[in-house]
Scaffold this motif. Structure first.
Motif, PDB file in Angstrom:
ATOM      1  N   MET A   1       0.835  -1.189   0.000  1.00 45.32           N
ATOM      2  CA  MET A   1       0.000   0.000   0.000  1.00 45.32           C
ATOM      3  C   MET A   1       0.875   1.246   0.000  1.00 45.32           C
ATOM      4  O   MET A   1       1.702   1.411   0.873  1.00 45.32           O
ATOM      5  CB  MET A   1      -0.908  -0.009   1.224  1.00 45.32           C
ATOM      6  CG  MET A   1      -2.073   0.895   1.037  1.00 45.32           C
ATOM      7  SD  MET A   1      -3.386   0.764   2.289  1.00 45.32           S
ATOM      8  CE  MET A   1      -2.849  -0.454   3.435  1.00 45.32           C
ATOM      9  N   PHE A   6      -3.033   4.991   0.993  1.00 43.58           N
ATOM     10  CA  PHE A   6      -3.368   4.825   2.406  1.00 43.58           C
ATOM     11  C   PHE A   6      -4.057   6.075   2.936  1.00 43.58           C
ATOM     12  O   PHE A   6      -5.092   6.018   3.586  1.00 43.58           O
ATOM     13  CB  PHE A   6      -2.091   4.535   3.195  1.00 43.58           C
ATOM     14  CG  PHE A   6      -2.318   4.354   4.673  1.00 43.58           C
ATOM     15  CD1 PHE A   6      -2.949   3.221   5.151  1.00 43.58           C
ATOM     16  CD2 PHE A   6      -1.898   5.325   5.572  1.00 43.58           C
ATOM     17  CE1 PHE A   6      -3.163   3.057   6.508  1.00 43.58           C
ATOM     18  CE2 PHE A   6      -2.105   5.167   6.932  1.00 43.58           C
ATOM     19  CZ  PHE A   6      -2.736   4.026   7.392  1.00 43.58           C
ATOM     20  N   ARG A   7      -3.453   7.220   2.612  1.00 39.06           N
ATOM     21  CA  ARG A   7      -3.984   8.500   3.040  1.00 39.06           C
ATOM     22  C   ARG A   7      -5.400   8.700   2.521  1.00 39.06           C
ATOM     23  O   ARG A   7      -6.314   9.050   3.272  1.00 39.06           O
ATOM     24  CB  ARG A   7      -3.066   9.588   2.493  1.00 39.06           C
ATOM     25  CG  ARG A   7      -3.141  10.902   3.186  1.00 39.06           C
ATOM     26  CD  ARG A   7      -2.252  11.882   2.430  1.00 39.06           C
ATOM     27  NE  ARG A   7      -2.965  13.135   2.319  1.00 39.06           N
ATOM     28  CZ  ARG A   7      -2.864  14.091   3.238  1.00 39.06           C
ATOM     29  NH1 ARG A   7      -2.075  13.941   4.271  1.00 39.06           N
ATOM     30  NH2 ARG A   7      -3.563  15.195   3.121  1.00 39.06           N
ATOM     31  N   THR A  10      -7.889   6.163   4.274  1.00 36.21           N
ATOM     32  CA  THR A  10      -8.258   6.448   5.661  1.00 36.21           C
ATOM     33  C   THR A  10      -9.094   7.726   5.770  1.00 36.21           C
ATOM     34  O   THR A  10     -10.048   7.784   6.545  1.00 36.21           O
ATOM     35  CB  THR A  10      -7.013   6.593   6.554  1.00 36.21           C
ATOM     36  OG1 THR A  10      -6.170   7.610   6.019  1.00 36.21           O
ATOM     37  CG2 THR A  10      -6.251   5.291   6.655  1.00 36.21           C
ATOM     38  N   ILE A  11      -8.759   8.726   4.959  1.00 36.51           N
ATOM     39  CA  ILE A  11      -9.556   9.962   5.017  1.00 36.51           C
ATOM     40  C   ILE A  11     -10.972   9.691   4.504  1.00 36.51           C
ATOM     41  O   ILE A  11     -11.944  10.226   5.030  1.00 36.51           O
ATOM     42  CB  ILE A  11      -8.859  11.110   4.251  1.00 36.51           C
ATOM     43  CG1 ILE A  11      -7.624  11.547   5.050  1.00 36.51           C
ATOM     44  CG2 ILE A  11      -9.799  12.285   4.034  1.00 36.51           C
ATOM     45  CD1 ILE A  11      -6.892  12.739   4.524  1.00 36.51           C
ATOM     46  N   VAL A  13     -12.589   6.843   4.836  1.00 33.40           N
ATOM     47  CA  VAL A  13     -13.298   6.155   5.921  1.00 33.40           C
ATOM     48  C   VAL A  13     -13.750   7.164   6.971  1.00 33.40           C
ATOM     49  O   VAL A  13     -14.891   7.128   7.459  1.00 33.40           O
ATOM     50  CB  VAL A  13     -12.413   5.071   6.583  1.00 33.40           C
ATOM     51  CG1 VAL A  13     -13.105   4.485   7.800  1.00 33.40           C
ATOM     52  CG2 VAL A  13     -12.086   3.976   5.587  1.00 33.40           C
ATOM     53  N   MET A  14     -12.864   8.109   7.314  1.00 33.16           N
ATOM     54  CA  MET A  14     -13.219   9.122   8.311  1.00 33.16           C
ATOM     55  C   MET A  14     -14.356   9.992   7.809  1.00 33.16           C
ATOM     56  O   MET A  14     -15.235  10.388   8.564  1.00 33.16           O
ATOM     57  CB  MET A  14     -11.974   9.959   8.647  1.00 33.16           C
ATOM     58  CG  MET A  14     -12.178  10.970   9.765  1.00 33.16           C
ATOM     59  SD  MET A  14     -12.581  10.267  11.376  1.00 33.16           S
ATOM     60  CE  MET A  14     -13.846  11.395  11.942  1.00 33.16           C
ATOM     61  N   MET A  15     -14.348  10.253   6.496  1.00 25.65           N
ATOM     62  CA  MET A  15     -15.428  11.037   5.889  1.00 25.65           C
ATOM     63  C   MET A  15     -16.755  10.285   6.038  1.00 25.65           C
ATOM     64  O   MET A  15     -17.780  10.870   6.406  1.00 25.65           O
ATOM     65  CB  MET A  15     -15.101  11.257   4.410  1.00 25.65           C
ATOM     66  CG  MET A  15     -15.838  12.387   3.767  1.00 25.65           C
ATOM     67  SD  MET A  15     -15.327  13.960   4.483  1.00 25.65           S
ATOM     68  CE  MET A  15     -16.810  14.879   4.258  1.00 25.65           C
ATOM     69  N   ALA A  17     -17.424   8.079   8.307  1.00 24.17           N
ATOM     70  CA  ALA A  17     -17.765   8.108   9.730  1.00 24.17           C
ATOM     71  C   ALA A  17     -18.412   9.445  10.078  1.00 24.17           C
ATOM     72  O   ALA A  17     -19.377   9.490  10.850  1.00 24.17           O
ATOM     73  CB  ALA A  17     -16.516   7.872  10.575  1.00 24.17           C
ATOM     74  N   THR A  18     -17.886  10.518   9.500  1.00 30.37           N
ATOM     75  CA  THR A  18     -18.445  11.846   9.776  1.00 30.37           C
ATOM     76  C   THR A  18     -19.911  11.919   9.360  1.00 30.37           C
ATOM     77  O   THR A  18     -20.763  12.367  10.126  1.00 30.37           O
ATOM     78  CB  THR A  18     -17.637  12.918   9.020  1.00 30.37           C
ATOM     79  OG1 THR A  18     -16.292  12.876   9.487  1.00 30.37           O
ATOM     80  CG2 THR A  18     -18.208  14.299   9.241  1.00 30.37           C
ATOM     81  N   PHE A  20     -21.973   9.418   8.899  1.00 32.40           N
ATOM     82  CA  PHE A  20     -22.727   8.492   9.749  1.00 32.40           C
ATOM     83  C   PHE A  20     -23.002   9.133  11.113  1.00 32.40           C
ATOM     84  O   PHE A  20     -24.114   9.033  11.649  1.00 32.40           O
ATOM     85  CB  PHE A  20     -21.917   7.203   9.890  1.00 32.40           C
ATOM     86  CG  PHE A  20     -22.536   6.161  10.785  1.00 32.40           C
ATOM     87  CD1 PHE A  20     -23.806   5.662  10.534  1.00 32.40           C
ATOM     88  CD2 PHE A  20     -21.822   5.666  11.856  1.00 32.40           C
ATOM     89  CE1 PHE A  20     -24.353   4.692  11.356  1.00 32.40           C
ATOM     90  CE2 PHE A  20     -22.359   4.686  12.677  1.00 32.40           C
ATOM     91  CZ  PHE A  20     -23.637   4.209  12.433  1.00 32.40           C
ATOM     92  N   LEU A  21     -21.985   9.814  11.674  1.00 31.75           N
ATOM     93  CA  LEU A  21     -22.132  10.392  13.007  1.00 31.75           C
ATOM     94  C   LEU A  21     -23.065  11.597  13.020  1.00 31.75           C
ATOM     95  O   LEU A  21     -23.778  11.830  13.990  1.00 31.75           O
ATOM     96  CB  LEU A  21     -20.761  10.798  13.558  1.00 31.75           C
ATOM     97  CG  LEU A  21     -19.857   9.646  13.994  1.00 31.75           C
ATOM     98  CD1 LEU A  21     -18.441  10.137  14.267  1.00 31.75           C
ATOM     99  CD2 LEU A  21     -20.428   8.967  15.234  1.00 31.75           C
ATOM    100  N   HIS A 259      -8.477  20.314  18.728  1.00 29.33           N
ATOM    101  CA  HIS A 259      -7.538  19.194  18.665  1.00 29.33           C
ATOM    102  C   HIS A 259      -6.893  18.970  20.033  1.00 29.33           C
ATOM    103  O   HIS A 259      -6.607  17.850  20.411  1.00 29.33           O
ATOM    104  CB  HIS A 259      -6.473  19.447  17.598  1.00 29.33           C
ATOM    105  CG  HIS A 259      -5.636  20.647  17.859  1.00 29.33           C
ATOM    106  ND1 HIS A 259      -6.099  21.916  17.653  1.00 29.33           N
ATOM    107  CD2 HIS A 259      -4.383  20.770  18.346  1.00 29.33           C
ATOM    108  CE1 HIS A 259      -5.155  22.787  17.982  1.00 29.33           C
ATOM    109  NE2 HIS A 259      -4.108  22.119  18.405  1.00 29.33           N
ATOM    110  N   GLY A 263      -6.998  15.649  22.476  1.00 26.28           N
ATOM    111  CA  GLY A 263      -5.856  15.053  23.147  1.00 26.28           C
ATOM    112  C   GLY A 263      -6.078  14.950  24.640  1.00 26.28           C
ATOM    113  O   GLY A 263      -5.778  13.940  25.259  1.00 26.28           O
TER     114      GLY A 263
END
Lengths: 266, 292
Positions: A1, A6-7, A10-11, A13-15, A17-18, A20-21, A259, A263
């Motif tokens: 990969m 990869f970048r 993953t972005i 997938v996060m999109m 998730a956003t 969906f959330l 951010h 953390g």
């Protein structure tokens, strides 16, 4: 990969998730403008009548007031307790500091219902029947882990010799606390306070066992509205709470940055 | 903690002036009192109540839960909800956490807002939103009908699918945030170093990045599992009476049928599951932190 794939993956997938959330929040907001008593999405025309109806929901104002009182007071108490304990742990002089800080964070993992029935039976056994007081005490336990975790982390990073330095330079001890320690810890207080307040405002599983027929917190009232007569005023109420939360988060973002909140939250 | 690990700590404690130690204990005292009297003692009492009936020591309440098929289904339903929710949120949350760590600017703000806003919104409101979305004339079915994917509404609400969708939606931020907190701190030079040393990217990822991210995974899994195994609002609103868990049994035992022994036993079982998660995750967290 490859790095780029990869970048992108993953972005993406996060999109997802956003979306969906945020979906349920968007639905709630849309349904609150429904022109009819069922949850139609307002395609034909929007209506604000359900916002007007929120105020006349049975028992809404007392529930809101009770929830705010309990959340503000329990958060304040937890901040004091958490700061003192945090200093004790951070200064390194406390025997069993590690076990103590683990214990302080552990109510977070304890199922809320279990804590609720444990406190119910305990308060009964010691003869504490006052709803307001038992709610406040219970919510201190609910909010303390949020505060303790953040404050212990922040105080461990705080350089206590700064206080000595300030005093050498002529500051009185209280002035040193206010002018040196308070600014350094302000972001942690904001984060801890925010999470503790929200945890208390939204708590259902502990409160349900400690309230009675006349005294109910807002989440308990809301579930009752949904089960008894679901109409879009519940959606309007949820939207209002969401907007209030959004305002709080924006303030927090201005003050500390989201951010950093992310953390510190963990 | 092993005796070897304790020795230096004890030496340090002995070296600290007694006055400092007393000051520290005084500062910690209020929180300690809250922990003992409003947390440890009530939980210990709950445990002891679950082991008693009117006559004295008895395991009868546990027998009623673990001894018959209905009681065992309560335990199994709780565990299944916890396991499936944890698995689903991990599968999506793990890559999502990397996406969050790699995003910049406005995109990152959007991502963070999507994690915090639902986290801060009431669980009741979100579960309620899913009942609207998944109703037979709800938005999802309307879309499916419109796209001619189906010609009559699919029953979605009060099914296990709706329960899992709702639970995954509510607990996903608790998986992404802890993993993100760890992933964001991984030094990108490590993968570069691995590449310089001849490791193909996939190898560098599996051998360098994944082990370093494990403490976050452990924290996320522990948090999501302990929250979802004891969830009450989500199954109640999305499944109603069709999906009974230990949590709903507790609520029923105390609020409806007044059977505190049974409720306490169900509570004690949930508490045992919770404690097990804490102990195991602490162990795993430390082990994964060491190996990384």
């Amino acid at each position: 990969m490859k790095g780029k794939t990869f970048r992108f993956f993953t972005i993406a997938v996060m999109m997802g998730a956003t979306l969906f959330l945020l979906a349920p929040l968007a639905i709630i907001a849309a349904a609150s403008f429904s022109p009819t008593p069922v949850f139609d999405l307002p395609v034909g025309g929007a209506s604000l009548r359900w916002y007007a109806a929120v105020g006349s929901l049975d028992g809404f104002w007392p529930a809101l007031s009770l929830s705010l009182q309990i959340a503000l007071l329990s958060t304040a108490l937890s901040l004091v307790l958490g700061t003192l304990a945090g200093i004790a742990i951070a200064r390194g002089a406390m025997p069993g500091a590690q076990a103590f800080s683990a214990a302080l964070a552990s109510p977070l993992m304890m199922p809320g219902l279990v804590l609720g029935i444990a406190l119910l039976q305990f308060f009964r056994a010691v003869g504490l029947g006052h709803v307001w007081t038992s709610l406040l005490l219970a919510h201190v336990v609910v909010t303390l882990p949020f505060v303790a975790r953040t404050m212990i982390a922040a105080l461990s990073r705080f350089d206590f010799t700064l206080l000595d330095a300030a005093r050498t330079l002529g500051c009185s001890f209280p002035a040193a606390l206010v002018r040196v320690m308070a600014p350094a810890l302000a972001p942690a207080y904001l984060t801890a306070g925010l999470f503790a307040f929200l945890a208390s405002m939204d708590n259902y599983p502990v409160s349900i066992f400690l309230t009675d027929a006349r005294t109910k917190t807002l989440p308990i009232k809301m579930l009752q509205y949904i089960e008894e007569s679901p109409d879009p005023s519940i959606a309007a109420l949820s939207t209002l709470i969401l907007l209030a939360t959004l305002a709080l988060l924006l303030l927090a973002d201005r003050a500390v940055g989201l951010h950093r909140l992310a953390g510190l939250a963990e | 903690m092993s005796a070897v690990a304790q020795a230096p700590a004890r030496a340090a404690a002995a070296a600290t002036p007694r006055r400092d130690r007393r000051a520290a204990l005084t500062l910690a005292l209020p929180a300690l009192i809250v922990l003992v009297f409003l947390y440890a003692l009530p939980l210990a009492r709950l445990l002891s109540l679950s082991l008693h009936d009117d006559a004295g020591f008895s395991l009868e309440a546990y027998g009623r839960i673990l001894g018959d098929a209905y009681g065992r289904s309560l335990v199994w339903n709780s565990l299944r909800l916890g396991l499936i929710t944890t698995a689903i949120t991990l599968v999506f949350g793990y890559p999502a956490a990397f996406g969050l760590a790699m995003s910049r600017g406005a995109l990152r703000s959007l991502f963070l807002a999507s994690l915090f806003l639902p986290l801060a919104a009431s669980v009741i409101a979100k579960a309620f939103a899913w009942t609207i979305l998944l109703r037979s004339h709800g938005a999802v079915n309307d879309a499916l009908l419109l796209l001619h994917i189906t010609d009559k509404p699919i029953r979605m609400i009060f099914t296990q699918t709706s329960l899992i969708v709702g639970a995954a939606n509510i607990f996903l931020p608790f998986m992404i945030l802890p993993i993100y907190a760890v992933v964001a701190q991984i030094d990108p030079r490590l993968t570069e170093a691995a590449a310089t040393l001849g490791a193909p990217p996939i190898m560098a990822f599996l051998r360098v990045v994944v082990p370093l991210s494990l403490p976050g995974v452990v924290a996320g899994v522990a948090l999501v599992f302990s929250l979802s195994v004891s969830a009450y609002v989500v199954p109640t609103l999305l499944m109603g009476e069709n999906y009974q868990t230990l949590a709903s049994a507790i609520a029923k035992a105390f609020l409806l049928v007044r059977d505190p022994a049974l409720g306490s036993a169900a509570g004690a079982i949930l508490m045992a599951i919770g404690l097990l998660v804490v102990v195991v995750s602490n162990r795993l967290g430390r082990a994964s932190g060491r190996s990384a």
